[in-house]
Design an enzyme around this catalytic site. Structure first.
Site, PDB file in Angstrom:
ATOM      1  N   GLU A 148       0.361  -0.334   9.312  1.00 25.36           N
ATOM      2  CA  GLU A 148       1.150   0.869   9.052  1.00 25.36           C
ATOM      3  C   GLU A 148       0.320   2.128   9.226  1.00 25.36           C
ATOM      4  O   GLU A 148       0.825   3.146   9.706  1.00 25.36           O
ATOM      5  CB  GLU A 148       1.749   0.835   7.643  1.00 25.36           C
ATOM      6  CG  GLU A 148       2.624   2.052   7.347  1.00 25.36           C
ATOM      7  CD  GLU A 148       3.552   1.866   6.167  1.00 25.36           C
ATOM      8  OE1 GLU A 148       4.086   2.885   5.687  1.00 25.36           O
ATOM      9  OE2 GLU A 148       3.743   0.722   5.716  1.00 25.36           O
ATOM     10  N   ARG A 208      -2.082   2.619  11.371  1.00 23.41           N
ATOM     11  CA  ARG A 208      -2.177   2.857  12.809  1.00 23.41           C
ATOM     12  C   ARG A 208      -0.855   3.380  13.364  1.00 23.41           C
ATOM     13  O   ARG A 208      -0.816   4.254  14.230  1.00 23.41           O
ATOM     14  CB  ARG A 208      -2.571   1.555  13.526  1.00 23.41           C
ATOM     15  CG  ARG A 208      -4.066   1.269  13.510  1.00 23.41           C
ATOM     16  CD  ARG A 208      -4.353  -0.177  13.873  1.00 23.41           C
ATOM     17  NE  ARG A 208      -4.337  -1.028  12.689  1.00 23.41           N
ATOM     18  CZ  ARG A 208      -4.117  -2.331  12.714  1.00 23.41           C
ATOM     19  NH1 ARG A 208      -3.852  -2.934  13.846  1.00 23.41           N
ATOM     20  NH2 ARG A 208      -4.145  -3.027  11.604  1.00 23.41           N
ATOM     21  N   ARG A 243       0.844  -1.189   0.000  1.00 22.68           N
ATOM     22  CA  ARG A 243       0.000   0.000   0.000  1.00 22.68           C
ATOM     23  C   ARG A 243       0.883   1.243   0.000  1.00 22.68           C
ATOM     24  O   ARG A 243       1.642   1.481   0.938  1.00 22.68           O
ATOM     25  CB  ARG A 243      -0.901  -0.005   1.230  1.00 22.68           C
ATOM     26  CG  ARG A 243      -1.915   1.111   1.266  1.00 22.68           C
ATOM     27  CD  ARG A 243      -2.815   0.918   2.477  1.00 22.68           C
ATOM     28  NE  ARG A 243      -3.883   1.892   2.535  1.00 22.68           N
ATOM     29  CZ  ARG A 243      -4.828   1.906   3.466  1.00 22.68           C
ATOM     30  NH1 ARG A 243      -4.826   0.988   4.404  1.00 22.68           N
ATOM     31  NH2 ARG A 243      -5.774   2.825   3.448  1.00 22.68           N
ATOM     32  N   GLY A 262      -7.288   6.609  22.446  1.00 21.26           N
ATOM     33  CA  GLY A 262      -6.180   5.658  22.475  1.00 21.26           C
ATOM     34  C   GLY A 262      -6.307   4.685  21.314  1.00 21.26           C
ATOM     35  O   GLY A 262      -7.277   4.717  20.556  1.00 21.26           O
TER      36      GLY A 262
END
Length: 336
Positions: free
Chosen positions: A122, A124, A78, A97
């Site tokens: 990735e 996140r 991606r 959070g």
């Protein structure tokens, strides 16, 4: 110094034994880390989780690891990330959070230390960096068999006692990261597909409502009813009413049918002795102003304002706020 923000739920992290990975000390080499994990460390972790009805997850452990120790996956297919979606995720991480841990694998460093390479998550990880996280929840794995990890997590999912938000995050991560389908989830954990779909919808709640749900102040039934409102602000307002008034799920459903707004008051003004939204808001404002509980009561001909205080010192503090020039009372009896 800003307070370190932690997630309300760990999603898949709640299904995996934790591993001790020092964030400040020099990391252990990869082989030492996994030798401890698969020998005595695994035995201790297994004993801990079996008491909760969980089964070991081979070759994987949950840990909070330094975000700066993570390297991007050079084989990441991606290349383009949605900027709007990334900003929304960053804002959610700052507010609530990170509910869904990333998946990483350890790497040997030239100095003998340990770094980590992203396997999944990735978006996140990037959002966590933007949100200013110092550490990030992660599943650290050495096994190369993604199906083995997925199957172990599915095996544990119906054993763990998760709150509704953790359960929804775990479902979503299995769907996104491990290519799991809702049909497979339904079959493996003995839950109906509509139940899984309804649980996944909880992730669409605005962050303030998610916090109440994770804390147990709202039930999953309340939360699902709130999703009938199209506006996030309306959801938050009704969530506040649920907590303040102790509304039942049925009452929430009726309020949602009315658009989330309370019934219009009868003409003629406020009845004596009744509570209104305006009075509740006034009590809240005064309570914030004086940093104590404040009650306002309206009678037929007069009213009463009650300001609570905990001690003589607290009373003098409130008097200073009300009348800065007032000398206070019983100064000599204040505690030392």
């Amino acid at each position: 110094m800003s307070e370190k923000r932690r997630g309300l739920g760990r999603g898949l992290g709640a299904l995996i034994p934790p591993a001790e990975i020092p964030a400040t000390d020099r990391p252990r080499p990869v082989d030492v880390f996994f030798e401890a994990l698969t020998s005595s460390g695994k035995a201790e972790a297994t004993a801990a989780v079996e008491g909760e009805g969980l089964v070991p997850v081979p070759g994987a452990a949950f840990a909070e690891i330094p975000i700066e120790a993570i390297r991007a996956n050079p084989r990441q297919p991606r290349a383009v990330f949605d900027d709007v979606a990334a900003e929304e995720l960053t804002a959610s991480i700052r507010e609530v959070g990170l509910l869904q841990p990333i998946v990483v694998r350890p790497l040997d460093e030239p100095d003998g230390g340990v770094a980590y390479e992203l396997v999944m998550g990735e978006r996140r990880w990037r959002a966590g960096q933007e949100a200013g996280l110092e550490t990030i929840p992660a599943i650290v794995r050495k096994t190369a068999d993604e199906e083995l990890l997925r199957d172990a997590l599915l095996e544990n999912l119906h054993r763990a006692q998760l709150n509704p938000l953790e359960e929804a995050a775990a479902y979503q991560q299995l769907l996104d990261d491990f290519g799991c389908t809702q049909e497979e989830l339904s079959r493996r954990i003995a839950r109906s597909r509509p139940q899984i779909s309804n649980t996944l919808r909880l992730l669409k709640l605005p962050p303030p409502v998610q916090r109440r749900l994770a804390a147990g102040v709202l039930t999953a039934g309340h939360a699902r009813a709130l999703l009938g409102l199209a506006d996030a602000a309306a959801m938050e307002r009704l969530a506040q009413r649920i907590v303040a008034e102790g509304m039942s799920v049925r009452s929430v459903e009726e309020a949602v049918a009315l658009g989330g707004e309370p019934e219009k008051p009868r003409r003629g003004g406020t009845r004596a002795g009744t509570k209104t939204e305006a009075l509740d808001a006034l009590e809240e404002r005064l309570g914030d102003r004086f940093d104590t509980r404040v009650k306002v009561h309206l009678g037929k001909t007069k009213g009463r304002l009650t300001i609570e205080f905990a001690s003589v010192q607290d009373l003098n503090r409130i008097l200073t706020t009300l009348a800065p020039g007032d000398p206070g009372i019983l100064k000599g009896q204040e505690p030392a």
